[in-house]
Design a protein around this motif. Structure first.
Motif, PDB file in Angstrom:
ATOM      1  N   ARG A 163      27.783  -7.530  11.334  1.00 11.64           N
ATOM      2  CA  ARG A 163      28.271  -7.534  10.052  1.00 11.64           C
ATOM      3  C   ARG A 163      27.188  -7.397   8.863  1.00 11.64           C
TER       4      ARG A 163
ATOM      5  N   GLY B 195      25.660 -20.709  18.226  1.00 13.43           N
ATOM      6  CA  GLY B 195      26.443 -20.674  17.160  1.00 13.43           C
ATOM      7  C   GLY B 195      27.733 -21.071  17.462  1.00 13.43           C
TER       8      GLY B 195
ATOM      9  N   GLU C  95      34.437 -13.568  17.151  1.00 13.42           N
ATOM     10  CA  GLU C  95      33.633 -13.537  15.816  1.00 13.42           C
ATOM     11  C   GLU C  95      32.852 -14.578  15.983  1.00 13.42           C
ATOM     12  N   TYR C  96      31.422 -14.312  15.958  1.00  6.13           N
ATOM     13  CA  TYR C  96      30.144 -15.149  16.214  1.00  6.13           C
ATOM     14  C   TYR C  96      29.467 -15.355  15.155  1.00  6.13           C
ATOM     15  N   ARG C  97      29.226 -16.593  14.824  1.00  4.70           N
ATOM     16  CA  ARG C  97      28.301 -16.994  13.705  1.00  4.70           C
ATOM     17  C   ARG C  97      27.091 -17.673  14.341  1.00  4.70           C
TER      18      ARG C  97
ATOM     19  N   GLY D  62      22.390 -17.579  10.751  1.00  2.00           N
ATOM     20  CA  GLY D  62      23.319 -16.931   9.730  1.00  2.00           C
ATOM     21  C   GLY D  62      23.924 -15.575  10.038  1.00  2.00           C
ATOM     22  N   GLN D  63      23.473 -14.955  11.104  1.00  3.73           N
ATOM     23  CA  GLN D  63      23.922 -13.648  11.863  1.00  3.73           C
ATOM     24  C   GLN D  63      25.628 -13.541  11.967  1.00  3.73           C
ATOM     25  N   ARG D  64      26.287 -12.636  11.591  1.00  5.49           N
ATOM     26  CA  ARG D  64      27.599 -12.647  12.036  1.00  5.49           C
ATOM     27  C   ARG D  64      28.000 -11.223  12.838  1.00  5.49           C
TER      28      ARG D  64
END
Length: 138
Positions: free
Chosen positions: A51, A89, A105-107, A111-113
């Motif tokens: 993202r 995460g 949806e991995y966070r 902070g990477q999405r």
């Protein structure tokens, strides 16, 4: 009249092909899950989309698997190098527009999405490969 008959035949053939494809995918996913429960490290086929960051516009088909040393996880696309992924995460699973698939949806902690589109049967195993803590363990 002939056009109507052709349309009905085409719809029946498309339904049959879709059903057969979903069954084949479910059977393969069940086989990979069985192998993983027996202790083998089995990669999860998926589509990844970053993202933000340098890979923001990249999305690709590949496999989510364990790192080379057995710790961590990597995304490996054909003809590309393995991309190490941050571990531990949070993840949210939602329905995908494609039948039989879900979006993880991995966070990451940094902070990477990253979104991973995986088969229904393998969403939980993909979350475990990413090191997402199980809410039941809290």
């Amino acid at each position: 009249m002939v056009t109507l008959v052709e349309f009905v035949v085409l719809a029946v053939v498309a339904l049959l092909a879709g059903t057969l494809a979903r069954r084949a995918v479910a059977r393969r996913a069940a086989g990979r899950t069985t192998s993983a429960s027996a202790g083998a490290v089995v990669a999860v086929p998926c589509q990844a989309r970053w993202r933000q960051g340098a890979r923001r516009r990249f999305f690709g088909y590949g496999k989510l698997g364990a790192g080379a040393d057995g710790t961590g996880s990597v995304f490996k696309a054909p003809l590309r190098g393995a991309v190490p992924l941050p571990m531990g995460g949070r993840a949210a699973v939602r329905e995908s527009l494609r039948p039989g698939m879900r979006v993880l949806e991995y966070r990451a902690p940094d902070g990477q999405r990253i979104d991973f589109q995986v088969y229904d049967a393998e969403a939980e195993r993909a979350a475990r490969l990413l090191g997402v803590p199980d809410p039941a363990d809290w």
